[in-house]
Design an enzyme around this catalytic site. Structure first.
Site, PDB file in Angstrom:
ATOM      1  N   PRO A   2       0.805  -1.215   0.000  1.00 46.33           N
ATOM      2  CA  PRO A   2       0.000   0.000   0.000  1.00 46.33           C
ATOM      3  C   PRO A   2       0.849   1.282   0.000  1.00 46.33           C
ATOM      4  O   PRO A   2       2.026   1.254   0.331  1.00 46.33           O
ATOM      5  CB  PRO A   2      -0.771  -0.120   1.302  1.00 46.33           C
ATOM      6  CG  PRO A   2       0.176  -0.805   2.216  1.00 46.33           C
ATOM      7  CD  PRO A   2       0.933  -1.774   1.344  1.00 46.33           C
ATOM      8  N   PRO A  36       3.018  -6.950   1.445  1.00 39.61           N
ATOM      9  CA  PRO A  36       4.452  -7.201   1.370  1.00 39.61           C
ATOM     10  C   PRO A  36       5.238  -5.938   1.724  1.00 39.61           C
ATOM     11  O   PRO A  36       4.891  -4.839   1.287  1.00 39.61           O
ATOM     12  CB  PRO A  36       4.670  -7.591  -0.092  1.00 39.61           C
ATOM     13  CG  PRO A  36       3.528  -6.987  -0.837  1.00 39.61           C
ATOM     14  CD  PRO A  36       2.381  -6.935   0.133  1.00 39.61           C
ATOM     15  N   ARG A  41       4.868   2.257   0.892  1.00 42.77           N
ATOM     16  CA  ARG A  41       5.439   3.588   0.681  1.00 42.77           C
ATOM     17  C   ARG A  41       4.677   4.574   1.554  1.00 42.77           C
ATOM     18  O   ARG A  41       3.452   4.527   1.605  1.00 42.77           O
ATOM     19  CB  ARG A  41       5.271   4.058  -0.762  1.00 42.77           C
ATOM     20  CG  ARG A  41       5.506   3.050  -1.819  1.00 42.77           C
ATOM     21  CD  ARG A  41       6.911   3.106  -2.377  1.00 42.77           C
ATOM     22  NE  ARG A  41       7.035   2.383  -3.618  1.00 42.77           N
ATOM     23  CZ  ARG A  41       6.876   1.078  -3.759  1.00 42.77           C
ATOM     24  NH1 ARG A  41       6.522   0.341  -2.746  1.00 42.77           N
ATOM     25  NH2 ARG A  41       7.047   0.488  -4.916  1.00 42.77           N
ATOM     26  N   ARG A  72      -8.374  -7.922  -1.477  1.00 47.06           N
ATOM     27  CA  ARG A  72      -8.556  -8.287  -0.066  1.00 47.06           C
ATOM     28  C   ARG A  72     -10.013  -8.061   0.311  1.00 47.06           C
ATOM     29  O   ARG A  72     -10.622  -7.070  -0.075  1.00 47.06           O
ATOM     30  CB  ARG A  72      -7.633  -7.462   0.808  1.00 47.06           C
ATOM     31  CG  ARG A  72      -6.173  -7.798   0.543  1.00 47.06           C
ATOM     32  CD  ARG A  72      -5.237  -6.766   1.158  1.00 47.06           C
ATOM     33  NE  ARG A  72      -3.876  -7.028   0.729  1.00 47.06           N
ATOM     34  CZ  ARG A  72      -3.296  -6.457  -0.329  1.00 47.06           C
ATOM     35  NH1 ARG A  72      -3.972  -5.593  -1.076  1.00 47.06           N
ATOM     36  NH2 ARG A  72      -2.056  -6.744  -0.641  1.00 47.06           N
TER      37      ARG A  72
END
Length: 129
Positions: A2, A36, A41, A72
């Site tokens: 994200p 991950p 960022r 998700r």
């Protein structure tokens, strides 16, 4: 993904340690097991032109967005968003005790077709392990 984006009023420039906030956000997101690490960022965008409420006081604001890739389920996204907002609220609580401050947060899910990425950080981190 994200991407965590904090837009903030310029009158907070000397009051907020965004690097500290980003460390907490990135650590939290990385530890959820949902995202991950190589895709996380965080960034801040100072806004010099703004007006809050009636403009008669030294109001300040921070609006944060977490942009996540699609795929998700709602329950997972809601759990992450709720827990992340608790981290955010705890971070800004001391400042809210000192001044007028509006803190807001939203999570948005990006379109699965119109979202393009290129990233060699994932492979780098995998090789580091």
């Amino acid at each position: 993904m994200p991407h965590f984006i904090a837009e903030y009023s310029a009158n907070l420039q000397d009051s907020v340690d965004f690097q500290d906030l980003f460390e907490q956000v990135n650590d939290f997101l990385g530890n959820t097991g949902v995202f991950p690490l190589g895709g996380i960022r965080s960034r801040a965008i100072r806004l010099d032109q703004y007006r809050v409420a009636d403009g008669k006081h030294d109001y300040a604001f921070v609006h944060m967005t977490l942009k996540v890739g699609s795929g998700r389920d709602l329950e997972t996204r809601q759990k992450v968003a709720t827990e992340l907002f608790a981290v955010i609220e705890q971070f800004f609580q001391p400042l809210k005790a000192e001044r007028l401050l509006a803190v807001s947060f939203e999570m948005t899910e990006l379109d699965p077709v119109l979202n393009f990425k290129s990233n060699n950080i994932h492979q780098f981190l995998k090789n580091q392990a």
